[in-house]
Every structure is written in structure tokens, then in C-alpha cells.
Design a protein around this motif. Structure first.
Motif, mmCIF file in Angstrom:
data_model
loop_
_atom_site.group_PDB
_atom_site.id
_atom_site.type_symbol
_atom_site.label_atom_id
_atom_site.label_comp_id
_atom_site.label_asym_id
_atom_site.label_seq_id
_atom_site.Cartn_x
_atom_site.Cartn_y
_atom_site.Cartn_z
ATOM 1 N N UNK A 72 69.043 52.089 104.639
ATOM 2 C CA UNK A 72 67.610 52.359 104.765
ATOM 3 C C UNK A 72 67.430 53.666 105.531
ATOM 4 N N UNK A 73 68.016 54.707 104.968
ATOM 5 C CA UNK A 73 68.146 56.020 105.604
ATOM 6 C C UNK A 73 66.819 56.772 105.572
ATOM 7 N N UNK A 74 66.439 57.366 106.705
ATOM 8 C CA UNK A 74 65.169 58.085 106.835
ATOM 9 C C UNK A 74 65.417 59.586 106.694
ATOM 10 N N UNK A 75 64.961 60.155 105.600
ATOM 11 C CA UNK A 75 65.319 61.526 105.236
ATOM 12 C C UNK A 75 64.432 62.589 105.881
ATOM 13 N N UNK A 76 63.437 62.197 106.659
ATOM 14 C CA UNK A 76 62.578 63.187 107.307
ATOM 15 C C UNK A 76 62.498 62.995 108.823
ATOM 16 N N UNK A 77 63.334 62.136 109.366
ATOM 17 C CA UNK A 77 63.299 61.932 110.814
ATOM 18 C C UNK A 77 64.198 62.957 111.516
ATOM 19 N N UNK A 78 63.785 63.381 112.686
ATOM 20 C CA UNK A 78 64.522 64.397 113.438
ATOM 21 C C UNK A 78 65.933 63.913 113.756
ATOM 22 N N UNK A 79 66.896 64.812 113.548
ATOM 23 C CA UNK A 79 68.277 64.533 113.901
ATOM 24 C C UNK A 79 69.173 64.168 112.740
ATOM 25 N N UNK A 80 68.615 63.701 111.633
ATOM 26 C CA UNK A 80 69.460 63.370 110.488
ATOM 27 C C UNK A 80 69.766 64.645 109.719
#
Length: 323
Positions: free
Chosen positions: A125-133
Motif C-alpha cells: 500500500x505504497x504512497x507515491x506522493x508522500x515525502x521521503x519515498x
């Protein structure tokens, strides 16, 4: 011959989709209900020959915690907000309840139902717009999702970005792993892809109102407009908002908002793309299933009178390639 198309995509995630925002005890009833609702959805789809794409979190393919840890990528997302990363939770929770975290039984049931596509909702459930990824972490996550599905004989061909955080910088990664289609967002400011902070109260209220009153248009589109280099974007048209007892008096408006868009798509030979999560049906399940049945009844009418067809996301890509 051109025809309208009814497309359904379902974000299948169980607790992984809300783990960073909801406590398990507070969400348990919805997850128990989702497990009961999924077979009912599948029965309804099979009865009416409705095809759907089930975008499935990779953890759900696993039997238990140890299997999930074994399948996990070595490169993990480095979110600045560490609460977003599920791996610490997974590593520290030796007694995870499988009903809420793993679902190979349901994956098998979906795969065995005619017309149903198992797609990706990323591995974690990867968040592609969160800081740090980063792109590297996303690439590792998607590779783990593809490997895990392939071990069960499933080739992933489509993807839905968790929380609709689709990121144009990552589309090449989809193509690298054989993902030929993804679900983009509805057009307009209300539906723009943002991180969690960007999903403010004004946007949420606007989307709520738009579910009952046509504020932003039908969001249908010609299949030909999606042509191009894979992966192809098949945007959402409407979220199937779940039953709300306080707004039950407006259910006719909610249904009309959807059926009018379906009719618009059928008459113009366009695509109408409806989506939801199984846990949206986890409470008030009978009311939600009854509403879905009315949507499917409208599709049946449009199939008979307008030639509308039902296609999943990978089938949309195939239909476009065949033109």
C-alpha cells in the motif's frame, strides 16, 4: 462498432489501507463485513456477467506474517512520516490476526470467478506522493508485488495507486514490470493527486457534494483518448460512496448521479469507470449491496438497449490495442 463501456475497479486492501489512520479495534467491524461482502459482490458480478478489476495489496496474497516478511523487498520506503511505513508494524506484531491482514482465500475466490482481474495495489500500500519515498523504493515494492502474484500463477497487468496518489514520474516503473494500465484520477481540482496533507476539508466536502449533485461533470471519456505508450491511463469516473444513514434521504440523488453518467457514456460510446473498496460495504452491507444491484440493473438495461459492455482495466487495454 463503437460501444459504451462499464468498468469497475475495486481497491482490495483490508487493514493495510487504513492502518496509518484507523485503529484496528475501531475498524474491525468494517473489515469483518468486507470479508462477507466480497463473495456477495462476486456472486452478483457472475450472475450479470460483470467484469471487474480487483487492485490487491501484495500483503494479502500471503498466508501469514512470516510469509509477508519473506516476500518483502529489501529496499523499503523512507517516508518522513514513519507512521506511514507498514514494515515496523509487521515486524513488531507477531500475533497479527490473519482475517484483517492476509487473504489468500479471497484472492483465490476472486481469481476463480469469471471475468474478474487480479491487479496490483502495490505490495505494501505504497504512497507515491508522500515525502521521503523514492523511485528506487517504489521499483522494489512493485517488483515484490509482481513476484508474489506470479508465485500464485497470477500475472499483474493493471495497477491502482493507493490513496489515488498516482505519480507521473513512476509510470516507467510500471512499464518495466509489465503493468500496461493504471487508474488515474477524475479531472479537476477536487480530485487532483496529492499527499495526505493536500486532502483538506474543502476537497473532501466538495467530493461529498459531487456524489449527489453534478458539480464536476460525468467524467466519462472515449476509449481512444487513452491511446498511447503503455502504461495507459483509464481514469476513474465516480467513487461509489457507501450508504450513510444520515443521508439516506438523498440516496435517489446518489443513484441518479451514477446512472446519468452511465447513460451519458452509453449514448456517446464512452467509458464510465466506477470504483470503491470492499470495506465501504463492511457495515450497512445489505443497503450497500442493494444500491449496487440497482447500478447493475441500470447496466443491464444499457447493455440490452445501447450495447454497453463490461470490461476490466486490462481488457480496456486489450480492446484499445485491437482497434
Amino acid at each position: 462498432m463503437s460501444t459504451g463501456t462499464f468498468t469497475i475497479s475495486i481497491d482490495f486492501e483490508l487493514y493495510w489501507g487504513v492502518r496509518d489512520t484507523r485503529g484496528l479495534d475501531a475498524f474491525r467491524n468494517r473489515l469483518d463485513g468486507a470479508r462477507k461482502a466480497i463473495p456477495r459482490m462476486l456472486d452478483l458480478f457472475e450472475q450479470h456477467q460483470v467484469h471487474a478489476t480487483w487492485a490487491t495489496v501484495g500483503f494479502l496474497f500471503c498466508r501469514n506474517r512470516d510469509a509477508a516478511l519473506s516476500a518483502a523487498p529489501t529496499v523499503k520506503p523512507g517516508y518522513e512520516n514513519s507512521a506511514l511505513c507498514p514494515y515496523r508494524y509487521l515486524e513488531q506484531s507477531a500475533d497479527l490476526d490473519g482475517r484483517y491482514h492476509f487473504a489468500p482465500d479471497l484472492v483465490d475466490l476472486i481469481a476463480a470467478t469469471p471475468g474478474q482481474e487480479i491487479a496490483s495495489h502495490t505490495f505494501s500500500h505504497y504512497y507515491c506522493r508522500e515525502a521521503g519515498q523514492t523511485v528506487a523504493a517504489f521499483r522494489a515494492d512493485l517488483a515484490a508485488a509482481v513476484r508474489t502474484a506470479a508465485a500464485q500463477g497470477i500475472a499483474l497487468r493493471s495497477l491502482v495507486f493507493p490513496r489515488n496518489q498516482w505519480n507521473p514520474d513512476y509510470l516507467e516503473v510500471l512499464a518495466e514490470h509489465g503493468i500496461g494500465a493504471y487508474r488515474g484520477n477524475e479531472h479537476g481540482w477536487l480530485y487532483a493527486a496529492t499527499d495526505r496533507v493536500g486532502q483538506n476539508a474543502v476537497r473532501r466536502l466538495g467530493r461529498l457534494l459531487d456524489s449527489y449533485i453534478n458539480l464536476s461533470g460525468h467524467h466519462t471519456y472515449a476509449l481512444e483518448s487513452c491511446a498511447g505508450r503503455p502504461p495507459l491511463n483509464f481514469p476513474a469516473s465516480r467513487f461509489l460512496r457507501p450508504h450513510n444513514p444520515r443521508l439516506a434521504w438523498a440516496d435517489g440523488l446518489r443513484l441518479r448521479r451514477i446512472t446519468h453518467a452511465m447513460r451519458h457514456a452509453a449514448k456517446r460510446q464512452e467509458v464510465f469507470h466506477l470504483w470503491w473498496h470492499p470495506h465501504n460495504f463492511g457495515i450497512d452491507t445489505d443497503q450497500n449491496m442493494g444500491f449496487l444491484e440497482r447500478v447493475i440493473e441500470e447496466f443491464e438495461r444499457l447493455r440490452q438497449h445501447e450495447g454497453m459492455r463490461s470490461l476490466g482495466m486490462a481488457e480496456l487495454a486489450d480492446a484499445l490495442a485491437a482497434q
